[in-house]
Design an enzyme around this catalytic site. Structure first.
Site, mmCIF file in Angstrom:
data_model
loop_
_atom_site.group_PDB
_atom_site.id
_atom_site.type_symbol
_atom_site.label_atom_id
_atom_site.label_comp_id
_atom_site.label_asym_id
_atom_site.label_seq_id
_atom_site.Cartn_x
_atom_site.Cartn_y
_atom_site.Cartn_z
ATOM 1 N N ASP A 78 -2.803 5.873 5.921
ATOM 2 C CA ASP A 78 -1.994 4.668 5.518
ATOM 3 C C ASP A 78 -2.816 3.516 5.857
ATOM 4 O O ASP A 78 -3.697 3.429 6.714
ATOM 5 C CB ASP A 78 -0.595 4.732 6.154
ATOM 6 C CG ASP A 78 0.155 3.793 5.875
ATOM 7 O OD1 ASP A 78 0.121 3.274 4.786
ATOM 8 O OD2 ASP A 78 0.550 3.173 6.761
ATOM 9 N N ASP A 80 -0.994 -0.066 6.177
ATOM 10 C CA ASP A 80 -0.430 -1.162 6.859
ATOM 11 C C ASP A 80 0.330 -0.541 8.146
ATOM 12 O O ASP A 80 1.033 0.628 8.001
ATOM 13 C CB ASP A 80 0.867 -1.727 6.355
ATOM 14 C CG ASP A 80 0.339 -2.510 4.967
ATOM 15 O OD1 ASP A 80 0.000 -3.575 5.191
ATOM 16 O OD2 ASP A 80 -0.005 -2.066 3.838
ATOM 17 N N ASP A 236 2.481 6.104 9.835
ATOM 18 C CA ASP A 236 3.419 5.524 10.835
ATOM 19 C C ASP A 236 4.994 5.300 9.919
ATOM 20 O O ASP A 236 6.042 5.321 10.959
ATOM 21 C CB ASP A 236 3.131 4.052 11.014
ATOM 22 C CG ASP A 236 3.449 2.938 9.920
ATOM 23 O OD1 ASP A 236 4.109 1.980 10.245
ATOM 24 O OD2 ASP A 236 2.671 3.184 8.988
#
Length: 279
Positions: A78, A80, A236
């Protein structure tokens, strides 16, 4: 199973005996100044390890003995708050005075409180309507920072023969810059629509949500001729869960509780280069 214990600071020798006893392992081997590997551990000791490691800001991971990083063929990340430290859309929104409003929606979506990622992204992007597109460059230049250990992790993965995939519910403006900067093999993200130098408040094409992230990982594995079990996925937020479930090893990085609970491994304290010390 082996147990790998990591610390962002040099790992004190005082911890070694305690951790061997807590995990009911046979002995501790020093990996480097920041990590030890304990052999023949009892996975049933997670509760005690949780308390001890949480108290001392240590990360722990159970890893099958004999596994090597080169056994994998892909690391999918991922963007961000995983590969980079910021949420790009929140920082873009700051340039039109709406950071708090957009960030609240982002946070709720990443915690899994907003189930429809498409809706949450559409709502947030709509608030950017009319913003000068130069704000994207400013976010990249002034605010975007790589997460600790990102470059070391990528270098180690590439040295072991792994390909790299950056798959993001964020925007191609940033993923393409990072692809060039970091030498990534594959990227997939959303495209912000820009007309006459202004954001229209819309995205072009299919939204990269949880299902698309998982599909992208599987399709990339197929392109490489490997099984998804040979992929590592790092994320996250809740929109990373399906991608992480599709991979053979999942890493929750400074993640929301729902993601930490589902992942194979959690890095709450060490950098992304903690991946290299697992094997």
């Amino acid at each position: 199973m082996n147990l790998v214990i990591q610390s962002p600071a040099p790992l004190s020798a005082d911890h070694h005996k305690t951790l061997v006893a807590l995990s009911r392992g046979s002995h501790a081997q020093i990996v480097d100044a920041h990590a030890i590997r304990i052999a023949d551990v009892d996975e049933g000791q997670r509760a005690d390890l949780d308390v001890y490691c949480g108290t001392h800001a240590l990360d722990y991971a159970f890893v099958e003995a004999g596994r090597h990083l080169r056994d994998f063929g892909l690391v999918a990340m991922d963007m961000d708050s995983t590969l980079i430290t910021i949420e790009c859309i929140d920082e873009i929104a700051d340039y039109c005075g709406l950071k708090a409003e957009v960030a609240a929606i982002t946070e709720a979506a990443m915690r899994g409180e907003i189930q429809d990622f498409n809706e949450s992204l559409t709502r947030r992007v709509a608030l950017l309507k009319g913003l000068d597109a130069s704000a994207l460059e400013r976010v990249y230049e002034e605010r975007l920072r790589l997460s600790p250990g990102a470059e070391q992790m990528l270098a180690g993965a590439k040295a072991a023969g792994l390909k790299t995939l950056l798959v993001s519910g964020g925007f191609t403006f940033f993923t393409e810059k990072l692809k060039t900067r970091l030498g990534l093999d594959f990227t997939h993200a959303n495209t912000l629509e820009i007309v006459d130098g202004k954001l229209t408040g819309q995205v072009s094409g299919e939204i990269v949500n949880a299902d698309v992230k998982a599909r992208t990982l599987r399709e990339t594995c197929a392109q490489l001729g490997i099984d998804p079990a040979r992929a590592i996925a790092m994320g996250d937020g809740s929109n990373d869960l399906k991608m992480m479930a599709a991979a053979g090893l999942s890493v929750a990085f400074r993640a929301k509780p729902v993601v930490r609970e589902a992942a194979s491994v959690g890095f709450n304290y060490v950098g992304l280069d903690g991946l290299l010390r697992l094997f």
